[in-house]
Design a protein around this motif. Structure first.
Motif, mmCIF file in Angstrom:
data_model
loop_
_atom_site.group_PDB
_atom_site.id
_atom_site.type_symbol
_atom_site.label_atom_id
_atom_site.label_comp_id
_atom_site.label_asym_id
_atom_site.label_seq_id
_atom_site.Cartn_x
_atom_site.Cartn_y
_atom_site.Cartn_z
ATOM 1 N N ILE A 38 0.858 -1.179 0.000
ATOM 2 C CA ILE A 38 0.000 0.000 0.000
ATOM 3 C C ILE A 38 0.893 1.228 0.000
ATOM 4 O O ILE A 38 1.696 1.422 0.911
ATOM 5 C CB ILE A 38 -0.920 0.053 1.225
ATOM 6 C CG1 ILE A 38 -1.811 -1.186 1.295
ATOM 7 C CG2 ILE A 38 -1.778 1.322 1.183
ATOM 8 C CD1 ILE A 38 -2.658 -1.259 2.541
ATOM 9 N N SER A 39 0.746 2.045 -1.036
ATOM 10 C CA SER A 39 1.419 3.342 -1.077
ATOM 11 C C SER A 39 0.360 4.382 -0.787
ATOM 12 O O SER A 39 -0.793 4.246 -1.209
ATOM 13 C CB SER A 39 2.026 3.588 -2.461
ATOM 14 O OG SER A 39 2.985 2.600 -2.752
ATOM 15 N N VAL A 40 0.734 5.423 -0.071
ATOM 16 C CA VAL A 40 -0.224 6.458 0.313
ATOM 17 C C VAL A 40 0.282 7.816 -0.124
ATOM 18 O O VAL A 40 1.457 8.142 0.072
ATOM 19 C CB VAL A 40 -0.454 6.459 1.849
ATOM 20 C CG1 VAL A 40 -1.417 7.566 2.249
ATOM 21 C CG2 VAL A 40 -0.958 5.102 2.322
ATOM 22 N N VAL A 41 -0.608 8.594 -0.728
ATOM 23 C CA VAL A 41 -0.359 10.008 -0.988
ATOM 24 C C VAL A 41 -1.515 10.780 -0.374
ATOM 25 O O VAL A 41 -2.623 10.259 -0.257
ATOM 26 C CB VAL A 41 -0.185 10.325 -2.495
ATOM 27 C CG1 VAL A 41 1.074 9.670 -3.040
ATOM 28 C CG2 VAL A 41 -1.393 9.909 -3.291
ATOM 29 N N GLU A 42 -1.251 12.023 0.007
ATOM 30 C CA GLU A 42 -2.219 12.771 0.811
ATOM 31 C C GLU A 42 -3.028 13.807 0.051
ATOM 32 O O GLU A 42 -3.876 14.456 0.640
ATOM 33 C CB GLU A 42 -1.500 13.442 1.982
ATOM 34 C CG GLU A 42 -0.876 12.433 2.930
ATOM 35 C CD GLU A 42 -0.107 13.085 4.074
ATOM 36 O OE1 GLU A 42 0.061 14.324 4.057
ATOM 37 O OE2 GLU A 42 0.329 12.345 4.964
ATOM 38 N N ASP A 43 -2.774 13.994 -1.237
ATOM 39 C CA ASP A 43 -3.560 14.973 -1.981
ATOM 40 C C ASP A 43 -3.622 14.573 -3.453
ATOM 41 O O ASP A 43 -2.888 13.696 -3.907
ATOM 42 C CB ASP A 43 -3.017 16.394 -1.807
ATOM 43 C CG ASP A 43 -1.630 16.584 -2.378
ATOM 44 O OD1 ASP A 43 -1.477 16.503 -3.614
ATOM 45 O OD2 ASP A 43 -0.692 16.828 -1.595
ATOM 46 N N VAL A 66 -6.725 1.707 -7.096
ATOM 47 C CA VAL A 66 -6.629 2.994 -6.410
ATOM 48 C C VAL A 66 -7.823 3.135 -5.476
ATOM 49 O O VAL A 66 -8.973 2.955 -5.895
ATOM 50 C CB VAL A 66 -6.604 4.178 -7.415
ATOM 51 C CG1 VAL A 66 -6.660 5.514 -6.678
ATOM 52 C CG2 VAL A 66 -5.367 4.104 -8.299
ATOM 53 N N LEU A 67 -7.541 3.428 -4.204
ATOM 54 C CA LEU A 67 -8.570 3.791 -3.228
ATOM 55 C C LEU A 67 -8.519 5.302 -3.126
ATOM 56 O O LEU A 67 -7.511 5.863 -2.675
ATOM 57 C CB LEU A 67 -8.286 3.149 -1.869
ATOM 58 C CG LEU A 67 -8.214 1.630 -1.828
ATOM 59 C CD1 LEU A 67 -7.859 1.147 -0.420
ATOM 60 C CD2 LEU A 67 -9.507 0.998 -2.293
ATOM 61 N N LEU A 68 -9.586 5.975 -3.550
ATOM 62 C CA LEU A 68 -9.562 7.431 -3.724
ATOM 63 C C LEU A 68 -10.614 8.125 -2.880
ATOM 64 O O LEU A 68 -11.808 7.858 -3.027
ATOM 65 C CB LEU A 68 -9.788 7.748 -5.209
ATOM 66 C CG LEU A 68 -9.828 9.199 -5.641
ATOM 67 C CD1 LEU A 68 -8.485 9.894 -5.392
ATOM 68 C CD2 LEU A 68 -10.202 9.288 -7.127
ATOM 69 N N ASP A 69 -10.162 9.008 -2.011
ATOM 70 C CA ASP A 69 -11.069 9.875 -1.261
ATOM 71 C C ASP A 69 -11.472 11.029 -2.175
ATOM 72 O O ASP A 69 -10.705 11.416 -3.063
ATOM 73 C CB ASP A 69 -10.355 10.402 -0.009
ATOM 74 C CG ASP A 69 -11.276 11.146 0.937
ATOM 75 O OD1 ASP A 69 -12.517 11.020 0.820
ATOM 76 O OD2 ASP A 69 -10.764 11.869 1.807
ATOM 77 N N LEU A 70 -12.659 11.578 -1.982
ATOM 78 C CA LEU A 70 -13.085 12.708 -2.811
ATOM 79 C C LEU A 70 -12.600 14.035 -2.260
ATOM 80 O O LEU A 70 -12.257 14.945 -3.014
ATOM 81 C CB LEU A 70 -14.618 12.743 -2.936
ATOM 82 C CG LEU A 70 -15.262 11.638 -3.742
ATOM 83 C CD1 LEU A 70 -16.771 11.852 -3.804
ATOM 84 C CD2 LEU A 70 -14.674 11.538 -5.144
ATOM 85 N N ASN A 71 -12.606 14.167 -0.951
ATOM 86 C CA ASN A 71 -12.303 15.454 -0.319
ATOM 87 C C ASN A 71 -10.825 15.509 0.061
ATOM 88 O O ASN A 71 -10.428 15.069 1.131
ATOM 89 C CB ASN A 71 -13.198 15.644 0.910
ATOM 90 C CG ASN A 71 -14.655 15.551 0.530
ATOM 91 O OD1 ASN A 71 -15.103 16.217 -0.399
ATOM 92 N ND2 ASN A 71 -15.400 14.705 1.205
ATOM 93 N N LEU A 72 -10.047 16.056 -0.877
ATOM 94 C CA LEU A 72 -8.598 16.104 -0.715
ATOM 95 C C LEU A 72 -8.088 17.530 -0.864
ATOM 96 O O LEU A 72 -8.699 18.334 -1.572
ATOM 97 C CB LEU A 72 -7.920 15.258 -1.800
ATOM 98 C CG LEU A 72 -8.231 13.771 -1.821
ATOM 99 C CD1 LEU A 72 -7.778 13.157 -3.132
ATOM 100 C CD2 LEU A 72 -7.563 13.084 -0.640
#
Length: 148
Positions: A38-43, A66-72
């Protein structure tokens, strides 16, 4: 398990700015039977840099999921999703929207931008763990992912 997945790990890119959700997701996937990274990026800007292997992600492995949050911050998940699905190289990567938003307009827009599925993050710890494990079970055990 026999086949390509038994020979290599699954690479997941998580685009999430909440460290608590990242920690919970990692914890939920700890007991996975499949090898995974799992690689993580914050924006959103970092997400596209990672996916396009731009500095500082020149050595990034193309994710299988890709696991993608909408509110970044910097660029929201909707913009990331739109950019991915317009790019002939990135469009085949499955994108799971994993967000707190239950707004109908967000769900509809995500699917109009060709998200592969939309999952609302539960507030309850146990439910969050079950949701992440269900995502893992479906996307990493049931679905045949596109080749890299």
């Amino acid at each position: 398990m026999v086949g390509p997945r038994a020979m290599r790990s699954i690479d997941i890119l998580m685009v999430e700015d909440d460290p608590g959700d990242v920690r919970l997701t990692r914890e939920a996937l700890k007991g996975s039977k499949l090898l995974h990274n799992i690689s993580v990026v914050e924006d959103g800007v970092a997400a596209l840099d990672y996916l396009r292997r731009r500095d500082p992600y020149q050595d990034a492995v193309r994710p299988d999921l890709v696991l993608l949050d909408l509110n970044l911050p910097r660029m929201d998940g909707r913009e990331v999703l739109a950019a991915m699905k317009q790019d002939p190289v990135l469009r085949v990567i499955p994108v799971v929207i994993l967000t707190t938003s239950q707004a109908e307009e967000d769900v509809l827009r995500a699917y109009n931008l060709n998200a592969n599925c939309y999952v609302t993050k539960p507030v309850d710890f146990d439910q969050f763990m079950r949701i992440v494990r269900a995502i893992e079970d479906f996307w990493l055990n049931v679905v045949t992912l596109p080749p890299k």
